[in-house]
Design a protein around this motif. Structure first.
Motif, short mmCIF file in Angstrom:
data_model
loop_
_atom_site.label_atom_id
_atom_site.label_comp_id
_atom_site.label_asym_id
_atom_site.label_seq_id
_atom_site.Cartn_x
_atom_site.Cartn_y
_atom_site.Cartn_z
N LYS A 32 0.86 -1.18 0.00
CA LYS A 32 0.00 0.00 0.00
C LYS A 32 0.90 1.24 0.00
N ALA A 33 0.78 2.11 0.95
CA ALA A 33 1.59 3.32 0.97
C ALA A 33 3.06 2.99 1.23
N MET A 34 3.93 3.79 0.64
CA MET A 34 5.36 3.71 0.89
C MET A 34 5.85 5.12 1.22
N GLY A 35 6.93 5.19 1.97
CA GLY A 35 7.38 6.51 2.34
C GLY A 35 8.83 6.55 2.77
N TRP A 36 9.32 7.75 2.93
CA TRP A 36 10.67 7.99 3.43
C TRP A 36 10.58 8.87 4.68
N ALA A 49 8.44 12.13 2.87
CA ALA A 49 7.51 12.05 1.75
C ALA A 49 6.83 10.69 1.75
N THR A 50 5.61 10.66 1.23
CA THR A 50 4.88 9.40 1.09
C THR A 50 4.27 9.31 -0.30
N ILE A 51 3.98 8.07 -0.70
CA ILE A 51 3.33 7.84 -1.99
C ILE A 51 2.39 6.65 -1.83
N THR A 52 1.17 6.82 -2.33
CA THR A 52 0.20 5.74 -2.24
C THR A 52 0.39 4.76 -3.41
N ARG A 71 7.63 5.45 -7.29
CA ARG A 71 7.68 4.02 -7.02
C ARG A 71 7.49 3.24 -8.30
N ASP A 72 8.05 2.04 -8.30
CA ASP A 72 7.88 1.10 -9.40
C ASP A 72 7.19 -0.12 -8.80
#
Length: 122
Positions: A32-36, A49-52, A71-72
């Motif tokens: 699901k979400a990924m982030g740093w 930062a986050t990305i869904t 993201r990939d």
């Protein structure tokens, strides 16, 4: 078991760029979400930062316009492109992912990478 492995940290002069990568592996069904996040000496860990899963992004104000998260999904990998780096960006950077495990019933949990040092010299 699921692992997040980070790479790409290092030493750079102010104004320079670095690209961090974080790859997830193991018995996972989806992410699901990924982030740093980052943690500077003597400070609390903070969101960078986050990305869904569908690509929506969010940034802490101090990195907007300088950092780009992407993201990939095919590679289960999240990236952080950091440009115009400043000495105050110096920290250990951690990736985080909300992972749905390959279990029945499905179970999801947060996972963290081991951290990668980013040092920006003035």
């Amino acid at each position: 078991q699921v692992q997040l492995v980070e790479s790409g940290g290092g030493l750079v002069q102010a104004g320079g760029s670095l690209r961090l990568s974080c790859a997830a592996s193991g018995r996972l069904s989806s992410i699901k979400a990924m982030g740093w996040y980052r943690q500077a000496p003597g400070k609390q860990r903070e969101l960078v930062a986050t990305i869904t899963s569908d690509g929506s992004t969010n940034y802490v104000d101090s990195t907007k316009g300088r950092f780009t998260i992407s993201r990939d999904n095919a590679k289960n990998t999240v990236y952080l492109q950091m440009n115009s780096l400043k000495p105050e960006d110096t920290a250990v950077y951690y990736c985080n992912a909300r992972i749905v495990l390959l279990t029945f019933p499905a179970y999801e949990s947060d996972y963290w990478g081991q951290g990668t040092q980013v040092t920006v010299s003035s």
